[in-house]
Structure formats: C-alpha cells, structure tokens
Motif scaffolding. Sequence first.
Motif, short mmCIF file in Angstrom:
data_model
loop_
_atom_site.label_atom_id
_atom_site.label_comp_id
_atom_site.label_asym_id
_atom_site.label_seq_id
_atom_site.Cartn_x
_atom_site.Cartn_y
_atom_site.Cartn_z
N TRP A 2 0.83 -1.20 0.00
CA TRP A 2 0.00 0.00 0.00
C TRP A 2 0.87 1.25 0.00
O TRP A 2 0.51 2.26 -0.58
CB TRP A 2 -0.94 -0.03 1.20
CG TRP A 2 -1.91 1.11 1.26
CD1 TRP A 2 -1.88 2.13 2.14
CD2 TRP A 2 -3.03 1.36 0.41
NE1 TRP A 2 -2.91 2.99 1.91
CE2 TRP A 2 -3.64 2.54 0.84
CE3 TRP A 2 -3.57 0.69 -0.67
CZ2 TRP A 2 -4.76 3.08 0.23
CZ3 TRP A 2 -4.70 1.24 -1.27
CH2 TRP A 2 -5.27 2.41 -0.83
N ARG A 3 2.03 1.17 0.64
CA ARG A 3 2.93 2.32 0.71
C ARG A 3 3.55 2.63 -0.65
O ARG A 3 3.98 3.75 -0.87
CB ARG A 3 4.05 2.04 1.71
CG ARG A 3 3.55 1.95 3.13
CD ARG A 3 4.67 1.69 4.08
NE ARG A 3 4.14 1.40 5.41
CZ ARG A 3 4.86 1.13 6.44
NH1 ARG A 3 6.18 1.06 6.35
NH2 ARG A 3 4.31 0.89 7.61
N ASP A 4 3.62 1.67 -1.52
CA ASP A 4 4.24 1.87 -2.83
C ASP A 4 3.31 2.57 -3.83
O ASP A 4 3.77 3.01 -4.87
CB ASP A 4 4.67 0.53 -3.43
CG ASP A 4 5.69 -0.19 -2.57
OD1 ASP A 4 6.38 0.50 -1.78
OD2 ASP A 4 5.78 -1.43 -2.68
N LEU A 9 -3.80 7.43 -6.46
CA LEU A 9 -4.49 6.14 -6.48
C LEU A 9 -5.12 5.84 -5.12
O LEU A 9 -6.23 5.32 -5.04
CB LEU A 9 -3.51 5.03 -6.86
CG LEU A 9 -4.10 3.64 -7.06
CD1 LEU A 9 -5.15 3.67 -8.16
CD2 LEU A 9 -3.02 2.64 -7.38
N LYS A 10 -4.44 6.23 -4.05
CA LYS A 10 -5.00 6.05 -2.70
C LYS A 10 -6.28 6.88 -2.54
O LYS A 10 -7.29 6.40 -2.02
CB LYS A 10 -3.98 6.46 -1.65
CG LYS A 10 -2.78 5.55 -1.56
CD LYS A 10 -1.81 6.07 -0.53
CE LYS A 10 -0.53 5.26 -0.53
NZ LYS A 10 0.44 5.78 0.43
#
Length: 75
Positions: A2-4, A9-10
């Motif tokens: 998720w961090r990438d 997009l988040k």
Amino acid sequence: MWRDKPPGLKILWVWTLGTAAVLVANVVRTRMRDMDTLMNNTEQHHHQQQQAAAADTETLLLPESDQVIREEKSS
C-alpha cells in the motif's frame, strides 16, 4: 504494498469505497422506510377490519341484569 502506491491512487480508492458506502446506506434506508410503510399499512388494515367487525355486532347490556344481548346486523 500500500505504501508503494501513488497518493492519487489512494485517494481514488478512498473515494470509491466512500461512494459505495453512501450508496449502500441509501439503499438500506430506502428498504427500511418501505418495510416500515408496509408494516404500518398492514396494521392499519387489520385495525380497520377489527372496527368493521365490531360495527357489525351490537352489544347491549341490560340495566337490570348482567346478561349481554348481541344482535348481528344484516347488510
């Protein structure tokens, strides 16, 4: 993982999930309102039938006795 992901997009995922939650809440609220209306109409119809049945039967209590006389009204 998720961090990438990029911030855009988040935000898009949060927006999508939020929109889905609002739509589901609206559907549930509408269904509950419809069910409540249906239940109230059913209770009202049942109450009207009871009143009609009570109106078809007259009950007379004679003052000098404890006897009850019922007469059926013919329609």
